[in-house]
Enzyme design. Structure first.
Site, mmCIF file in Angstrom:
data_model
loop_
_atom_site.group_PDB
_atom_site.id
_atom_site.type_symbol
_atom_site.label_atom_id
_atom_site.label_comp_id
_atom_site.label_asym_id
_atom_site.label_seq_id
_atom_site.Cartn_x
_atom_site.Cartn_y
_atom_site.Cartn_z
ATOM 1 N N ARG A 4 -5.558 -2.186 5.450
ATOM 2 C CA ARG A 4 -4.591 -1.577 6.364
ATOM 3 C C ARG A 4 -5.098 -0.224 6.853
ATOM 4 O O ARG A 4 -5.695 0.516 6.087
ATOM 5 C CB ARG A 4 -3.253 -1.368 5.635
ATOM 6 N N LYS A 23 4.753 -3.573 -4.768
ATOM 7 C CA LYS A 23 6.009 -4.180 -4.316
ATOM 8 C C LYS A 23 5.772 -5.446 -3.489
ATOM 9 O O LYS A 23 6.458 -6.436 -3.666
ATOM 10 C CB LYS A 23 6.781 -3.211 -3.403
ATOM 11 N N ARG A 30 2.202 9.561 2.285
ATOM 12 C CA ARG A 30 3.216 8.527 2.017
ATOM 13 C C ARG A 30 3.889 8.772 0.671
ATOM 14 O O ARG A 30 5.073 8.531 0.490
ATOM 15 C CB ARG A 30 2.575 7.133 2.087
ATOM 16 N N ARG A 60 -6.754 -1.826 -1.784
ATOM 17 C CA ARG A 60 -5.953 -2.972 -1.325
ATOM 18 C C ARG A 60 -6.579 -3.688 -0.142
ATOM 19 O O ARG A 60 -7.120 -3.047 0.742
ATOM 20 C CB ARG A 60 -4.572 -2.478 -0.863
ATOM 21 N N ARG A 63 14.717 3.091 2.784
ATOM 22 C CA ARG A 63 13.769 4.091 2.306
ATOM 23 C C ARG A 63 14.313 5.500 2.443
ATOM 24 O O ARG A 63 13.646 6.459 2.046
ATOM 25 C CB ARG A 63 12.507 3.981 3.153
HETATM 26 P P1 AMP Z 1 4.863 -0.223 3.581
HETATM 27 O O1 AMP Z 1 4.131 -1.456 3.978
HETATM 28 O O2 AMP Z 1 6.213 -0.516 3.010
HETATM 29 O O3 AMP Z 1 4.042 0.680 2.700
HETATM 30 O O4 AMP Z 1 5.149 0.592 4.929
HETATM 31 C C1 AMP Z 1 4.082 1.050 5.746
HETATM 32 C C2 AMP Z 1 4.586 2.083 6.729
HETATM 33 O O5 AMP Z 1 5.592 1.495 7.572
HETATM 34 C C3 AMP Z 1 5.257 3.297 6.117
HETATM 35 O O6 AMP Z 1 4.313 4.285 5.730
HETATM 36 C C4 AMP Z 1 6.133 3.758 7.274
HETATM 37 O O7 AMP Z 1 5.375 4.400 8.285
HETATM 38 C C5 AMP Z 1 6.612 2.444 7.847
HETATM 39 N N1 AMP Z 1 7.858 1.969 7.191
HETATM 40 C C6 AMP Z 1 8.024 0.834 6.458
HETATM 41 N N2 AMP Z 1 9.279 0.704 6.043
HETATM 42 C C7 AMP Z 1 9.958 1.781 6.521
HETATM 43 C C8 AMP Z 1 11.293 2.237 6.428
HETATM 44 N N3 AMP Z 1 12.213 1.538 5.738
HETATM 45 N N4 AMP Z 1 11.621 3.391 7.047
HETATM 46 C C9 AMP Z 1 10.715 4.101 7.753
HETATM 47 N N5 AMP Z 1 9.435 3.737 7.873
HETATM 48 C C10 AMP Z 1 9.035 2.591 7.268
#
Ligand code: AMP
Length: 232
Positions: free
Chosen positions: A159, A13, A170, A126, A87
């Site tokens: 990360r 994404k 996740r 990644r 989300r």
């Molecule tokens: P991502 O980079 O989108 O994979 O997000 C990394 C982490 O950030 C996730 O595993 C959550 O801990 C947190 N996170 C990101 N977006 C959200 C969201 N919309 N709601 C809750 N937690 C989020």
């Protein structure tokens, strides 16, 4: 256009959203990037966020909604590509309420489909540039110079939540909490939902997404032209 891009962790994404935003002139708002910036700020909120993010758990809705609302309000009029938000159902409802108040409804929900088996390999490999955030992959999207960003020359980073163990958590969160968001949009016809095959090379997936967004942009242009003609 106001567009949401949804997909499991590792669906690509971030990479795709960056390309789409550039191509279609949208502001790319990644909740993950915004939360990670807060996390490394050293603030009290940052410390709290760390406990969720590093455990692969979702940050509580009220915290994310508040953080995203400001960014959305500032960008919604000029075109928006939301990546990683909403989300959960509660986040989707909060977004609807905000966009309704702004009279700027959501126009498209893009779902990038990738089977769970492919996700772990993608995520564990990644890397990204600490400065410009450009994404890479040790196997699928390699930099020209080993381990360094093509644009900034800085050493690429992994990360802290991109470990196999955290990815599984996740993924579970995605199936339990984010998959219902897709049904929320489809069910009541709240916004057109288009599923795109997220398998294959990043360029192949980009081509599929460009086609879908291009068609939507064209429909929108035609709609606006019809409106102008009707008013004339
Ligand atoms: P991502 O980079 O989108 O994979 O997000 C990394 C982490 O950030 C996730 O595993 C959550 O801990 C947190 N996170 C990101 N977006 C959200 C969201 N919309 N709601 C809750 N937690 C989020």
């Amino acid at each position: 256009m106001r567009v949401v891009i949804i997909g499991p962790p590792g669906a690509g994404k971030g990479t795709q959203a960056k390309r789409l935003a550039e191509r279609f002139g949208l502001s790319h708002l990644s909740s993950g990037d915004i939360l990670r910036t807060q996390k490394s700020s050293g603030s009290e909120l940052g410390k709290k966020l760390r406990t969720y993010i590093d455990a692969g758990a979702l940050v509580p809705d009220e915290v994310v909604v508040a953080i995203m609302a400001g960014a959305i309000a500032a960008q919604a009029k000029d075109g928006l590509l939301l990546d990683g938000f909403p989300r959960t159902l509660a986040q989707a409802q909060a977004l609807d309420r905000q966009l309704e108040q702004l009279c700027l409804p959501l126009e498209l929900v893009l779902v990038v489909d990738v089977p769970d088996e492919a996700v772990v390999e993608r995520i564990v490999g990644r890397r990204s540039c600490p400065k410009c955030k450009r994404p890479y992959h040790v196997k699928y999207l390699r930099p020209r110079n080993d381990g360094r960003c093509d644009d900034c020359g800085l050493e690429l980073q992994q990360r802290s939540d991109d470990t196999e163990e955290t990815v599984k958590k996740r993924l579970a969160a995605y199936h339990a909490q984010t998959a219902p968001v897709i049904e929320y949009y489809t069910g009541a016809g709240r916004a057109p939902v288009v599923k795109v095959d997220g398998r294959g090379s990043p360029d192949e997936v980009t081509a599929r997404l460009f086609e879908v967004l291009g068609a939507q942009a064209q429909r929108k242009r035609r709609g606006q032209a019809t409106e102008v003609t009707a008013r004339d």
